[in-house]
Design an enzyme around this catalytic site. Structure first.
Site, PDB file in Angstrom:
ATOM      1  N   HIS A 195       0.849  -1.196   0.000  1.00 27.19           N
ATOM      2  CA  HIS A 195       0.000   0.000   0.000  1.00 27.19           C
ATOM      3  C   HIS A 195       0.882   1.243   0.000  1.00 27.19           C
ATOM      4  CE1 HIS A 195       0.370   0.974   4.378  1.00 27.19           C
ATOM      5  NE2 HIS A 195       0.274  -0.324   4.586  1.00 27.19           N
TER       6      HIS A 195
ATOM      7  N   ASP B 227       6.490   1.018   6.472  1.00 28.46           N
ATOM      8  CA  ASP B 227       5.093   0.612   6.419  1.00 28.46           C
ATOM      9  C   ASP B 227       4.365   1.629   5.544  1.00 28.46           C
ATOM     10  OD1 ASP B 227       2.534  -0.304   6.877  1.00 28.46           O
ATOM     11  OD2 ASP B 227       2.440   0.400   8.952  1.00 28.46           O
TER      12      ASP B 227
ATOM     13  N   GLU C 128      -4.780   2.420   3.026  1.00 27.03           N
ATOM     14  CA  GLU C 128      -4.783   1.252   3.906  1.00 27.03           C
ATOM     15  C   GLU C 128      -4.795   1.675   5.361  1.00 27.03           C
ATOM     16  OE1 GLU C 128      -3.001  -2.063   6.354  1.00 27.03           O
ATOM     17  OE2 GLU C 128      -2.359   0.020   6.124  1.00 27.03           O
ATOM     18  N   GLU C 129      -4.063   2.739   5.694  1.00 30.14           N
ATOM     19  CA  GLU C 129      -3.894   3.134   7.084  1.00 30.14           C
ATOM     20  C   GLU C 129      -5.155   3.726   7.705  1.00 30.14           C
ATOM     21  OE1 GLU C 129      -1.525   2.212   8.756  1.00 30.14           O
ATOM     22  OE2 GLU C 129       0.278   2.044   7.532  1.00 30.14           O
TER      23      GLU C 129
ATOM     24  N   ASP D  48       3.310  -6.409   3.415  1.00 25.55           N
ATOM     25  CA  ASP D  48       3.185  -5.347   4.412  1.00 25.55           C
ATOM     26  C   ASP D  48       4.202  -5.533   5.528  1.00 25.55           C
ATOM     27  OD1 ASP D  48       2.200  -3.077   5.632  1.00 25.55           O
ATOM     28  OD2 ASP D  48       0.114  -3.737   5.620  1.00 25.55           O
TER      29      ASP D  48
ATOM     30  N   HIS E 290       4.807   3.288  12.477  1.00 28.75           N
ATOM     31  CA  HIS E 290       3.849   4.297  12.929  1.00 28.75           C
ATOM     32  C   HIS E 290       4.535   5.329  13.820  1.00 28.75           C
ATOM     33  CE1 HIS E 290      -0.232   2.407  11.766  1.00 28.75           C
ATOM     34  NE2 HIS E 290       0.738   1.858  11.054  1.00 28.75           N
TER      35      HIS E 290
END
Length: 358
Positions: A67, A181, A214-215, A237, A322
Site C-alpha cells: 500500500h 510501512d 490502507e492506514e 506489508d 507508525h
C-alpha cells in the site's frame, strides 16, 4: 545484501510523501518503474495501481499488493497566531510526536515545521506527569499570523508528513527510514514485475502494485479487489518487530526472516495458502518466522471480496513503525522477495485447486 537498483528504489520510495488520500507522489514513482516492465497498467478510481503480466490465462488471477500510504496528518485549523491544528491520518501514539519535524504539503510547495513541544522549564508538575494528547498539539511553521500561513498556501485539508532521511546503519544490513510501512510492499511489487519482465514464463495472471488508504481502514483494497477480481491475494506489508526492549513475548525479530502471518484481528490466514507458502520456504531454505498480529492488513478486506479470496501476508518485521522512523533488516526483505518469486512461479491451476479445496 541489496544491489544498487534496490537501494535506489528503497530511497526514492521511503523519502516520497504519501499520507492516506494523498498518495500521488508515491504513485508517480511506482508508475515510472512499472511502465518499464509492462505495457498494461490498471487503476481504480481511488488511485490504487497495478501492473499486469499475463502468463497462462487459464491459471489463477493473483493480486499482489503493498500500500502506498504512510501514517500522516491533515491540517484542520490555523490559529490567529499562525499555528496549525491537525488530525492524525492513521494510528499514531501521541508520545512519539512531540518535537518531531514534519513537512506541510501545500499547492505552493512544501513547508517545514515542528510539532509543539513545551520546554520542561515552564511545565507545571501536573503537566510533567501527564502525557500530552494529540488534540492539544500544534504544528509550528514559523508563521506569525493566520494570514501569513494562508499566503504560504496552508489551508485546512492539506496533508502533513514526517521527515526522515533514508539511512544505511553501521552494520550495513539495517536501514532506517520513514514509511517502511509500507514502501516495503511497494518496492517488492515493483521487483516482482521486473522479474516477470525479465523471465516472463509463469502459470497464472499477475496483478502487482499497491493500494491507497490502507492506514485509514483498507479502503483502497476494497475498491482494488473489485477492479482485479482475484482468485488469490498476497498482501506485502511491514509489521511491528517484537525484538526491542520493553516488548514481552513479541513476534518478529529483525534478521530472522520474513513474517508468516497466521492470525490478526481481521483475518485468519487461509490454511491451504499458508501451507503452500510454508512448503516453499522449507524446500527452498527460505528463513521465515510465524507472526500473530493485533492489527490488520489489506488482506482483511480482500479475502471477503465476492465469494471469498484465499489470502495471505508475506510480511517483514520493522522496528518503530507508525512513528517518524522505522528500521528493517535487508536479509528479511531478500527472504520475502525469494518467497514471492517462488510463489508466482509455482502457483498454477492445480495448486490453486488444491488450495481452495483444502
Amino acid at each position: 545484501m541489496a544491489d544498487a537498483f534496490q537501494l535506489a528504489l528503497w530511497k526514492r520510495l521511503t523519502e516520497a510523501h504519501g499520507a492516506p488520500g494523498f498518495e500521488g507522489e508515491v504513485r508517480a514513482i511506482m508508475k515510472e518503474y512499472i511502465a518499464h516492465y509492462t505495457d498494461e497498467i490498471v487503476f481504480d478510481n481511488l488511485g490504487s495501481m497495478f501492473g499486469v503480466h499475463r502468463g497462462d490465462e487459464n491459471g489463477p488471477r493473483i493480486m499482489v499488493a503493498g500500500h502506498m500510504d504512510e501514517v500522516g496528518f491533515m491540517v484542520t485549523r490555523i490559529s490567529d497566531k499562525g499555528f496549525l491544528s491537525f488530525q492524525p491520518l492513521g494510528g499514531w501514539w501521541g508520545q512519539v510526536l512531540l518535537a518531531q519535524r514534519v513537512r506541510v504539503l501545500t499547492a505552493a510547495g512544501p513547508i517545514e515545521g515542528v510539532i509543539s513541544s513545551i520546554p520542561p522549564h515552564v511545565l507545571s508538575n501536573e503537566q510533567r506527569n501527564k502525557p500530552m494528547e494529540i488534540k492539544d498539539m500544534y504544528i509550528d511553521i514559523g508563521a506569525d499570523s493566520r494570514q501569513e500561513a494562508e499566503r504560504w498556501g496552508v489551508r485546512p485539508g492539506v496533508p502533513v508528513v514526517p521527515v526522515s532521511p533514508f539511512t544505511i546503519m553501521k552494520d550495513g544490513r539495517k536501514i532506517m527510514a520513514k514509511a517502511w510501512d509500507n514502501r516495503y510492499g511497494c518496492a517488492l511489487a515493483i521487483e516482482l514485475l521486473k522479474e516477470l519482465h525479465e523471465r516472463p514464463a509463469h502459470p497464472n495472471v499477475v496483478f502487482a502494485g499497491a493500494t491507497v488508504q490502507e492506514e485509514v481502514g483498507t479502503r483502497g483494497a476494497t475498491t482494488a479487489a473489485h477492479l482485479v477480481d482475484p482468485d488469490i491475494f498476497i498482501a506485502l506489508d511491514a509489521s511491528p518487530a517484537g525484538d526491542i526492549p520493553g516488548v514481552r513475548d513479541g513476534f518478529g525479530k529483525l534478521g530472522d526472516g520474513l513474517l508468516m502471518r497466521i492470525y490478526d484481528r481481521v483475518m485468519i490466514t487461509h490454511p491451504g495458502l499458508r501451507d503452500f507458502l510454508i512448503d516453499i520456504c522449507e524446500r527452498e531454505g527460505i528463513k521465515y518466522q510465524f507472526y500473530v498480529a493485533q492489527g490488520g492488513t489489506d488482506a482483511g478486506a480482500v479475502h471477503l471480496h465476492n465469494s471469498g479470496v484465499p489470502s495471505a501476508v508475506i510480511g517483514l518485521p520493522a522496528r518503530y513503525i507508525h512513528s517518524h522512523t522505522a528500521i528493517i533488516d535487508q536479509d528479511d526483505y531478500q527472504a520475502a522477495r525469494q518467497l514471492l518469486f517462488q510463489v508466482i512461479r509455482k502457483l498454477d491451476r492445480a495448486a490453486w485447486d488444491a488450495i481452495r479445496s483444502y
